[in-house]
Design a protein around this motif. Structure first.
Motif, PDB file in Angstrom:
ATOM      1  N   THR A 152      -8.623  -6.484  -6.661  1.00 55.03           N
ATOM      2  CA  THR A 152      -7.358  -5.792  -6.437  1.00 55.03           C
ATOM      3  C   THR A 152      -7.162  -4.882  -7.648  1.00 55.03           C
ATOM      4  N   LEU A 153      -5.997  -4.261  -7.725  1.00 49.72           N
ATOM      5  CA  LEU A 153      -5.749  -3.411  -8.898  1.00 49.72           C
ATOM      6  C   LEU A 153      -5.746  -4.253 -10.175  1.00 49.72           C
ATOM      7  N   ALA A 154      -5.515  -5.566 -10.020  1.00 53.16           N
ATOM      8  CA  ALA A 154      -5.400  -6.448 -11.189  1.00 53.16           C
ATOM      9  C   ALA A 154      -6.750  -6.961 -11.712  1.00 53.16           C
TER      10      ALA A 154
ATOM     11  N   PHE B 205     -17.120   3.824   2.905  1.00 49.32           N
ATOM     12  CA  PHE B 205     -16.655   2.572   3.512  1.00 49.32           C
ATOM     13  C   PHE B 205     -16.638   1.433   2.500  1.00 49.32           C
ATOM     14  N   GLU B 206     -15.592   0.645   2.530  1.00 49.26           N
ATOM     15  CA  GLU B 206     -15.592  -0.588   1.745  1.00 49.26           C
ATOM     16  C   GLU B 206     -16.121  -1.743   2.604  1.00 49.26           C
ATOM     17  N   ILE B 207     -15.812  -1.696   3.887  1.00 43.90           N
ATOM     18  CA  ILE B 207     -16.263  -2.773   4.764  1.00 43.90           C
ATOM     19  C   ILE B 207     -17.785  -2.709   4.947  1.00 43.90           C
TER      20      ILE B 207
ATOM     21  N   GLU C 285     -20.100  -2.378 -10.226  1.00 43.78           N
ATOM     22  CA  GLU C 285     -19.261  -1.179 -10.146  1.00 43.78           C
ATOM     23  C   GLU C 285     -18.046  -1.556  -9.323  1.00 43.78           C
ATOM     24  N   TYR C 286     -17.119  -0.634  -9.224  1.00 46.21           N
ATOM     25  CA  TYR C 286     -15.948  -0.847  -8.359  1.00 46.21           C
ATOM     26  C   TYR C 286     -16.433  -1.203  -6.942  1.00 46.21           C
ATOM     27  N   ARG C 287     -16.079  -2.374  -6.481  1.00 46.70           N
ATOM     28  CA  ARG C 287     -16.440  -2.884  -5.135  1.00 46.70           C
ATOM     29  C   ARG C 287     -17.948  -2.829  -4.850  1.00 46.70           C
ATOM     30  N   LYS C 288     -18.740  -3.034  -5.889  1.00 41.32           N
ATOM     31  CA  LYS C 288     -20.192  -2.979  -5.691  1.00 41.32           C
ATOM     32  C   LYS C 288     -20.878  -3.922  -6.665  1.00 41.32           C
TER      33      LYS C 288
ATOM     34  N   LYS D  40     -13.171   2.567   0.368  1.00 39.51           N
ATOM     35  CA  LYS D  40     -12.979   2.424  -1.079  1.00 39.51           C
ATOM     36  C   LYS D  40     -12.063   3.553  -1.554  1.00 39.51           C
ATOM     37  N   ASN D  41     -11.394   3.338  -2.649  1.00 42.18           N
ATOM     38  CA  ASN D  41     -10.633   4.432  -3.254  1.00 42.18           C
ATOM     39  C   ASN D  41     -11.605   5.393  -3.922  1.00 42.18           C
ATOM     40  N   PRO D  42     -11.452   6.711  -3.682  1.00 37.68           N
ATOM     41  CA  PRO D  42     -12.310   7.642  -4.415  1.00 37.68           C
ATOM     42  C   PRO D  42     -11.859   7.695  -5.880  1.00 37.68           C
TER      43      PRO D  42
ATOM     44  N   THR E 230       2.992  -3.677   0.571  1.00 34.25           N
ATOM     45  CA  THR E 230       2.894  -2.615   1.585  1.00 34.25           C
ATOM     46  C   THR E 230       1.714  -2.850   2.525  1.00 34.25           C
ATOM     47  N   GLN E 231       1.153  -4.060   2.496  1.00 33.52           N
ATOM     48  CA  GLN E 231      -0.009  -4.304   3.361  1.00 33.52           C
ATOM     49  C   GLN E 231       0.396  -5.116   4.594  1.00 33.52           C
ATOM     50  N   PRO E 232      -0.272  -4.836   5.732  1.00 28.60           N
ATOM     51  CA  PRO E 232       0.089  -5.572   6.950  1.00 28.60           C
ATOM     52  C   PRO E 232      -0.283  -7.049   6.851  1.00 28.60           C
TER      53      PRO E 232
ATOM     54  N   GLY F  66      -8.798  -5.975   5.779  1.00 28.25           N
ATOM     55  CA  GLY F  66      -8.437  -5.424   4.467  1.00 28.25           C
ATOM     56  C   GLY F  66      -8.632  -3.920   4.471  1.00 28.25           C
ATOM     57  N   CYS F  67      -8.815  -3.347   3.301  1.00 28.31           N
ATOM     58  CA  CYS F  67      -8.986  -1.897   3.221  1.00 28.31           C
ATOM     59  C   CYS F  67     -10.332  -1.502   3.823  1.00 28.31           C
ATOM     60  N   VAL F  68     -10.304  -0.467   4.646  1.00 27.44           N
ATOM     61  CA  VAL F  68     -11.532  -0.016   5.314  1.00 27.44           C
ATOM     62  C   VAL F  68     -12.388   0.835   4.374  1.00 27.44           C
TER      63      VAL F  68
ATOM     64  N   LEU G 195      -5.409   9.121   3.504  1.00 23.59           N
ATOM     65  CA  LEU G 195      -5.393   8.887   4.952  1.00 23.59           C
ATOM     66  C   LEU G 195      -3.986   9.105   5.502  1.00 23.59           C
ATOM     67  N   ASP G 196      -3.006   8.656   4.764  1.00 23.04           N
ATOM     68  CA  ASP G 196      -1.611   8.827   5.166  1.00 23.04           C
ATOM     69  C   ASP G 196      -1.263  10.315   5.210  1.00 23.04           C
ATOM     70  N   ALA G 197      -1.593  11.014   4.118  1.00 25.02           N
ATOM     71  CA  ALA G 197      -1.278  12.447   4.044  1.00 25.02           C
ATOM     72  C   ALA G 197      -2.052  13.237   5.105  1.00 25.02           C
TER      73      ALA G 197
ATOM     74  N   ASP H 264      -8.176   8.525  -7.198  1.00 23.86           N
ATOM     75  CA  ASP H 264      -7.272   8.767  -6.063  1.00 23.86           C
ATOM     76  C   ASP H 264      -7.171   7.507  -5.216  1.00 23.86           C
ATOM     77  N   SER H 265      -6.410   7.592  -4.146  1.00 22.01           N
ATOM     78  CA  SER H 265      -6.229   6.430  -3.283  1.00 22.01           C
ATOM     79  C   SER H 265      -6.580   6.796  -1.850  1.00 22.01           C
ATOM     80  N   ALA H 266      -7.461   6.002  -1.245  1.00 17.85           N
ATOM     81  CA  ALA H 266      -7.846   6.265   0.147  1.00 17.85           C
ATOM     82  C   ALA H 266      -6.609   6.163   1.045  1.00 17.85           C
TER      83      ALA H 266
ATOM     84  N   LEU I 173       1.906   0.467   8.322  1.00 17.14           N
ATOM     85  CA  LEU I 173       2.358   0.127   6.973  1.00 17.14           C
ATOM     86  C   LEU I 173       1.466   0.734   5.893  1.00 17.14           C
ATOM     87  N   HIS I 174       0.152   0.669   6.109  1.00 15.52           N
ATOM     88  CA  HIS I 174      -0.800   1.109   5.086  1.00 15.52           C
ATOM     89  C   HIS I 174      -1.979   1.762   5.798  1.00 15.52           C
ATOM     90  N   ALA I 175      -2.197   3.047   5.516  1.00 18.45           N
ATOM     91  CA  ALA I 175      -3.162   3.829   6.299  1.00 18.45           C
ATOM     92  C   ALA I 175      -4.622   3.434   6.079  1.00 18.45           C
ATOM     93  N   ASN I 176      -4.895   2.587   5.072  1.00 15.84           N
ATOM     94  CA  ASN I 176      -6.294   2.179   4.860  1.00 15.84           C
ATOM     95  C   ASN I 176      -6.614   0.867   5.583  1.00 15.84           C
TER      96      ASN I 176
END
Ligand code: EPU
Length: 308
Positions: free
Chosen positions: A141-143, A294-296, A173-176, A228-230, A215-217, A224-226, A239-241, A233-235, A257-260
């Motif tokens: 997570t961010l933590a 993809f994170e998944i 690495e981040y998510r790797k 990875k965050n680039p 803010t997560q469903p 979970g998140c589909v 996606l929302d924008a 920035d935030s995926a 609730l959350h576009a990812n």
């Protein structure tokens, strides 16, 4: 495809014709060529040798919380780690070592740590899935993420041999996780290192981590998140924008609730989810010139299907 003759020593742990949908949080996924549910590390090694000898393609399923499995008949065998659920604790001074089978639920280790006042896994509050899956995807997570608590990992290699890896030998690495890149490698066991602390100080960090998830469903079928965050920035924001919260396809829809997050809203198929995810990725690319990664993980879905 020719039927496989199961070696005697694996006869107890092999089944066939079992749909995988109930083993995934999205509730989708077809039937593998056969399903192996090892009960011990030796079963994994025997399976690896058998697969290598017969040139059988296979994949590994942990908690099914971060994976999209194709619909229908899959041409691969599947090794499911759910029975590899042993946990052993040893305390040496301030350090707590928890040796976990690959299939131990991350939330079981988390609750043990919380009850005992051992610090390190606070970031993982609410993360579903297994220790094996969490390490191979460097879940977090961010933590924080898994790299901060891994002490040692044991893998079974393609030829059935066991190998140990110290955390420092692994490229994170981040998510790797660098270990996940080698075909045919299976994570059998891992030792996590926590540190003796107090329940009160853990609770403060956990509350912070929980607030990041408001803010997560919840209570709906997602993985979970589909994406990875680039970098920087935030995926979810992109996606929302890009207007993705309005999108749905078949029984799959983007979470309002959350576009990812993509929800299995009304008995969707894996193909609905994949087509919707690809549509979202295209929207973001067209609008912002960023190709989301993809994170998944995917099982039984050919790489060409993802490169559109
Ligand atoms: N945002 C939007 N619209 C959305 C979603 C997010 O504008 O629909 C904005 C938020 O307002 C915020 C930013 O995007 O400014 C980041 O969103 P959020 O705080 O929800 O965090 P995230 O980067 O989307 C990450 C992890 C989550 C983890 C949370 C909390 C990734 C891909 N996601 O989400 O991990 O739970 O931080 O720590 O790294 C997962 O990996 O499966 C996962 C859920």
């Amino acid at each position: 495809m020719l039927p496989l003759s199961v070696p005697e020593r694996l006869a107890d742990v092999v089944t066939d014709g079992r749909r995988l949908a109930p083993f995934t949080t999205w509730g989708v996924g077809g039937t593998p060529r056969l399903l192996i549910t090892p009960r011990c590390k030796e079963d994994i090694a025997n399976a690896a040798k058998w697969f290598a000898g017969e040139d059988v393609k296979f994949d590994v399923l942990g908690g099914g919380s971060n994976v999209l499995i194709a619909d229908g008949e899959l041409s691969i065998a599947l090794l499911h780690t759910q029975e590899l659920s042993s946990m052993n604790v040893s305390i040496q001074g301030p350090d707590v070592f928890i040796k976990c089978g690959a299939g131990v639920a991350l939330r079981s280790v988390f609750s043990l740590a919380l009850r005992s006042g051992w610090s390190g896994l606070e970031f993982a509050v609410g993360i579903p899935g297994t220790v094996g899956g969490a390490i191979f995807g460097n879940a977090g997570t961010l933590a924080g993420d898994m790299r901060s608590v891994v002490f040692e990992v044991e893998t079974v290699e393609r030829d059935g041999s066991f190998r140990k890896w110290r955390a420092g030998e692994i490229a994170w690495e981040y998510r790797k996780c660098g270990l996940a890149g080698t075909e045919g490698r299976i994570l059998s066991e891992a030792t996590l290192k926590l540190v003796v602390s107090s329940r009160e100080s853990l609770m403060r960090t956990i509350e912070l981590a929980v607030s990041g998830r408001r803010t997560q469903p919840k209570g709906v079928k997602t993985a979970g998140c589909v994406f990875k965050n680039p970098p920087e920035d935030s995926a979810g924001r992109l996606l929302d924008a890009g207007g993705c919260k309005q999108l749905s396809l078949g029984g799959a829809r983007v979470s309002p609730l959350h576009a990812n997050f993509i929800e299995n809203h009304a008995n969707c198929t894996a193909d609905d989810i994949l087509s919707l995810a690809l549509l979202c990725r295209k929207r973001v690319f067209e609008r912002f010139g960023i190709m989301l990664e993809f994170e998944i993980k995917f099982i039984g879905i050919p790489a060409e299907r993802l490169n559109v």
